[in-house]
Motif scaffolding. Structure first.
Motif, PDB file in Angstrom:
ATOM      1  N   PHE A  98      -6.902   2.834  14.449  1.00  0.00           N
ATOM      2  CA  PHE A  98      -5.721   3.543  15.339  1.00  0.00           C
ATOM      3  C   PHE A  98      -5.710   2.620  16.562  1.00  0.00           C
TER       4      PHE A  98
ATOM      5  N   ASP B  59      -0.314  10.089  12.784  1.00  0.00           N
ATOM      6  CA  ASP B  59      -1.307   9.589  13.284  1.00  0.00           C
ATOM      7  C   ASP B  59      -1.055   9.804  14.693  1.00  0.00           C
TER       8      ASP B  59
ATOM      9  N   HIS C 295      -0.531  14.604   7.300  1.00  0.00           N
ATOM     10  CA  HIS C 295      -0.722  14.420   8.958  1.00  0.00           C
ATOM     11  C   HIS C 295       0.092  13.208   9.441  1.00  0.00           C
TER      12      HIS C 295
ATOM     13  N   HIS D 164       1.935  11.489   6.227  1.00  0.00           N
ATOM     14  CA  HIS D 164       1.327  10.741   4.939  1.00  0.00           C
ATOM     15  C   HIS D 164       0.101  11.628   4.483  1.00  0.00           C
TER      16      HIS D 164
HETATM   17 FE   LIG Z   1      -3.130   8.670   8.738  1.00  0.00          FE
END
Ligand SMILES: [Fe+2]
Ligand SMILES: O=C(O)CCC(=O)C(=O)O
Length: 813
Positions: free
Chosen positions: A746, A675, A673, A730
């Motif tokens: 995040f 982010d 995926h 990643h």
């Molecule tokens: Fe991630």
């Protein structure tokens, strides 16, 4: 040869043996062919040398022919020939054939058993090597130091620290004292399996207590550990040690020193060691050229290449990759072209795909897009993702939509076959774009945010550590993909950049340059000297550990539910029922702004959880702001530019827990995926490697640097920078030995903030905006919709293209 009694025959035997000893395998086999043409078949004494040459060249075909000959001439029952056959098959990767030779040998002495043990070790089957060892002992054959050392190396390079150390302690009981090879096997195995701490500790014990003096091999095995964690100081200490024991000028040691210093960014030390080398191999030249190129000294890299030529050293394919990379970064198109065209004629180096990719990158960066495309058409093999990716990247930078369409169509084709794609994502996204209205409808019906019932992989493992339910077992495609992970030795020139935050905050231009390069070329970097207290990092890991160790019922009190956006405790990303699941649990928390916090998701045990996570998150927030400030300057804004675009910084914490898995290669800890945020800062386990990132078309493991934070560019930063900075795919992989914990913070923005490429990043009129405008909140919804819909095999990045989506639309038509 059979004619060994003749003078000529004896000469050929001597020559073949000498050539093999010197590693000149091709010549050894040519001598054989020559002798055969003259009617002289190989004899028993020369067969082992010839087989070694076949093994060295991985020339299975010739090896099998020699095997056939050995069977027909009954030499096969000779122990020397048998050992050589086993070794040859193992070097060619054919363990089953090696085993057959072994099983059919009428008499097996220690050397034969050792060949089989080391064969299994060579191919990574430590468990099988142990079984052979057991049979050897039961059969009354005494293991010698070579048997023990092979086993030690097998287990240490498989990352089984306990077993490797156990073997090294046990061999003495069997009357075989550990020697320098045993210690070096332990150390080099640990380095290979990224157990750097254990490698250093073993070296410390070796020098302090064992009474065994390290050799040049020991030192050169340990130096890559300093390089991989960019610990130049430790490398310097080892350098000093090498001087003291007088091995610093041996070829292997000095080449490893050059490589270590260059990878740690100590380029002048690398240059000094290189200059002092009295003998240099192609490997030493390559290390220095890569060192220059990777540290941004492209002109020096090119000069050194010319010097290499002048010194009459023959470059190999890696040298050409290094120098073409340097040309590309330095914009030296003419030289790059000339080198590329002469490599075959002058050095007999057939261009490989990586050379074509370098050339496409070089031409593309300089705006010669048509020439780059014409070059791709000339590639005699099928161009790979890297080649087409380079063209697409260049088209994006130069706004050539037509060629971008073409590159994209090829990428889509390749990616459809491979999955885990960059472009498939976009494909899906374009789809998502068209269906926005329907999606909104689906969302209002609220099927969208429906969370799955809480399950836990940790519980599953607690109940039965040997069971992996089918829904976690990845199919063959996934296996292939995992098998594709870059091995450390392939990674010699590729190190995740390390950014020193104290230098960056101090306005150090080199550090800003490194940050820019890292975000462009890698999308990932390690942050060191960030000022976050080491004890706080330890405490953060400790409270997270304690939370996951609580009884399941305790944790369920904070489980995710349907009301809020994936907040709380539960298993990792949940797609639809038929989608493969990730081997991990998680706890997701909204940290900032505080008003978003909901106490029911925050663990009450351990009692200090909230306090520690708050302190940690505040520090992460500070680090993130420093990085955003430096990026703002790089993107032509004032220091607060990017921060202001957030409208409000929203910080989300995701604590990941990946339980051990008895067959780690069958599962994935967190699916590939990217982010969906601005940037992510990850605190990971110092001892366990698990994070892997896409780099150069392969999965590259990110080796932990103690106390460093791993930073990565999120989708939003990619959009703002119009694709200059890359939000890289990643994933995380579990292992069989222990659980791994990671904490991802995040940095997101207010859901009403609109995101689109910044004018400064687009580069003015005539350039193409590669992404359309969208509200961040809508963007995140689309990401989740894509995952939940199960339209994709893995969680895919959601991108919003304008021109780019036209490209995909075109491809799909
Ligand atoms: Fe991630
Ligand atoms: O555990 C890791 O190393 C990666 C975690 C990650 O990528 C995430 O949580 O988004």
């Amino acid at each position: 040869m059979r004619c060994r009694r003749t003078k000529a025959g004896r000469r050929v035997i001597t020559l073949i043996c000498a050539r093999t000893r010197q590693g000149r395998y091709v010549e050894a086999l040519e001598l054989l062919r020559d002798a055969q043409r003259h009617g002289h078949p190989p004899g028993r004494y020369v067969l082992p040398s010839l087989l070694r040459a076949c093994g060295g060249l991985s020339d299975l075909n010739s090896g099998e022919k020699l095997h056939g000959f050995a069977v027909r001439s009954s030499f096969v029952s000779d122990a020397f020939v048998g050992c050589a056959l086993i070794d040859m098959y193992c070097r060619c990767g054919c363990i089953d054939s090696a085993r057959k030779v072994f099983d059919f040998m009428p008499k097996r002495d220690a050397a034969v058993w050792n060949s089989m043990v080391s064969g299994y070790v060579r191919l990574g089957f430590a468990g099988d090597s142990m079984r052979i060892f057991r049979n050897m002992i039961l059969g009354g054959v005494e293991a010698d130091s070579s048997t023990w050392n092979s086993l030690i190396f097998g287990f240490s390079s498989a990352g089984d620290v306990r077993m490797a150390l156990y073997l090294s302690r046990t061999m003495g009981v069997y009357g075989v004292e550990p020697d320098v090879f045993s210690w070096t096997s332990l150390i080099s195995g640990f380095v290979r399996s990224f157990h750097n701490r254990e490698a250093f500790e073993t070296f410390r014990q070796m020098t302090a207590t064992s009474g065994v003096r390290p050799s040049s091999v020991t030192i050169s095995s340990l130096l890559p550990a300093c390089a991989s964690v960019a610990d130049g100081k430790c490398g310097m200490i080892l350098h000093g040690y090498a001087v003291v024991i007088g091995v610093h000028s041996e070829l292997f040691v000095s080449s490893s020193l050059v490589d270590m210093y260059a990878k740690c960014g100590f380029i002048s030390d690398a240059v000094n060691v290189f200059a002092e080398m009295t003998r240099k191999s192609t490997v030493s030249w390559n290390s220095m050229i890569f060192g220059y190129a990777n540290n941004g000294y492209c002109g020096d890299a090119i000069n050194l290449y010319h010097q290499m030529e002048n010194d009459g050293v023959k470059p190999d394919h890696l040298t050409l990759t290094a120098v073409l990379t340097a040309c590309s970064h330095a914009g030296m198109v003419g030289l790059g072209r000339a080198l590329f065209h002469s490599m075959q004629k002058e050095y007999g180096i057939q261009p490989r795909l990586e050379h074509y990719a370098c050339m496409v990158d070089l031409l593309g960066r300089a705006g010669h897009l048509v020439e780059a495309y014409n070059l791709i058409k000339e590639i005699p093999m099928e161009a790979d993702l890297f080649v087409w990716g380079a063209l697409l990247g260049a088209c994006r930078n130069h706004g050539n939509v037509e060629l971008a369409k073409l590159a994209a169509s090829h990428l889509v084709k390749l990616e459809t076959e491979k999955c885990g794609s960059y472009l498939m994502m976009s494909n899906i996204l374009a789809d998502a774009g068209r269906q926005q209205v329907q999606i909104e409808a689906v969302m209002t019906e609220s099927s969208f945010y429906r969370s799955p019932p809480v399950e836990s992989v940790q519980e599953l493992v607690r109940r039965d550590p040997t069971r992996i339910p089918d829904e976690y077992v990845r199919d063959d495609d996934d296996h292939d993909e995992q098998g594709d992970a870059v091995q450390p030795h392939h990674f010699s020139s590729l190190q995740l950049p390390v950014v020193d935050l104290s230098l960056l905050s101090g306005g150090h231009p080199d550090e800003a340059h490194k940050l820019d390069m890292a975000c462009r070329e890698w999308g990932f970097f390690q942050v060191v000297n960030h000022g976050v207290d080491e004890e706080l990092l330890l405490k953060t890991k400790d409270v997270t550990d304690k939370f996951f160790e609580l009884p399941f019922e305790e944790k369920l009190k904070h489980s995710l539910d349907t009301e809020r956006f994936m907040e709380g405790y539960g298993r990792s990303y949940a797609g639809p029922k038929d989608q493969k699941r990730d081997w991990g649990d998680m706890l997701m928390l909204m940290v900032y702004p505080e008003k978003f916090r909901s106490s029911k998701y925050w663990p009450s045990s351990p009692p200090e959880f909230m306090e520690v996570i708050e302190a940690f998150s505040a520090e992460v927030n500070r680090v993130a702001r420093e990085i955003l400030a430096a990026l703002s300057l790089l993107m032509g804004m004032n220091r607060d530019g990017l921060l202001e675009l957030h409208k409000e910084v929203v910080q989300v914490l995701r604590a990941n827990y990946y339980p051990p898995c008895c067959k780690p290669h069958q599962v994935v800890g967190i699916s590939p995926h990217s982010d969906a945020c601005t940037i992510t800062l990850l605190l990971q386990d110092d001892q366990t490697t698990g994070l892997q990132i896409q780099h150069a078309g392969k999965w590259a493991p990110v080796q932990p640097i103690p106390n460093a934070l791993v930073a990565n560019v999120g989708d939003v930063l990619e959009i703002w920078s119009n694709g200059r900075y890359k939000s890289i795919e990643h994933r995380a992989m579990p292992n069989s030995a222990r659980a791994r914990i990671s904490l991802a913070s995040f940095v997101c923005l207010n859901s009403d903030a609109e995101i689109e490429p910044l004018e400064a990043a687009v580069g003015g009129a005539g350039h193409t905006k590669m992404y359309g405008k969208i509200k961040y909140g809508d963007y995140v919804k689309r990401v989740w919709e894509t995952i939940q819909s199960g339209k994709t095999k893995f969680m895919q990045r959601v991108k919003l293209q304008s021109e780019y989506s036209q490209v995909i639309d075109h491809v799909k038509e």
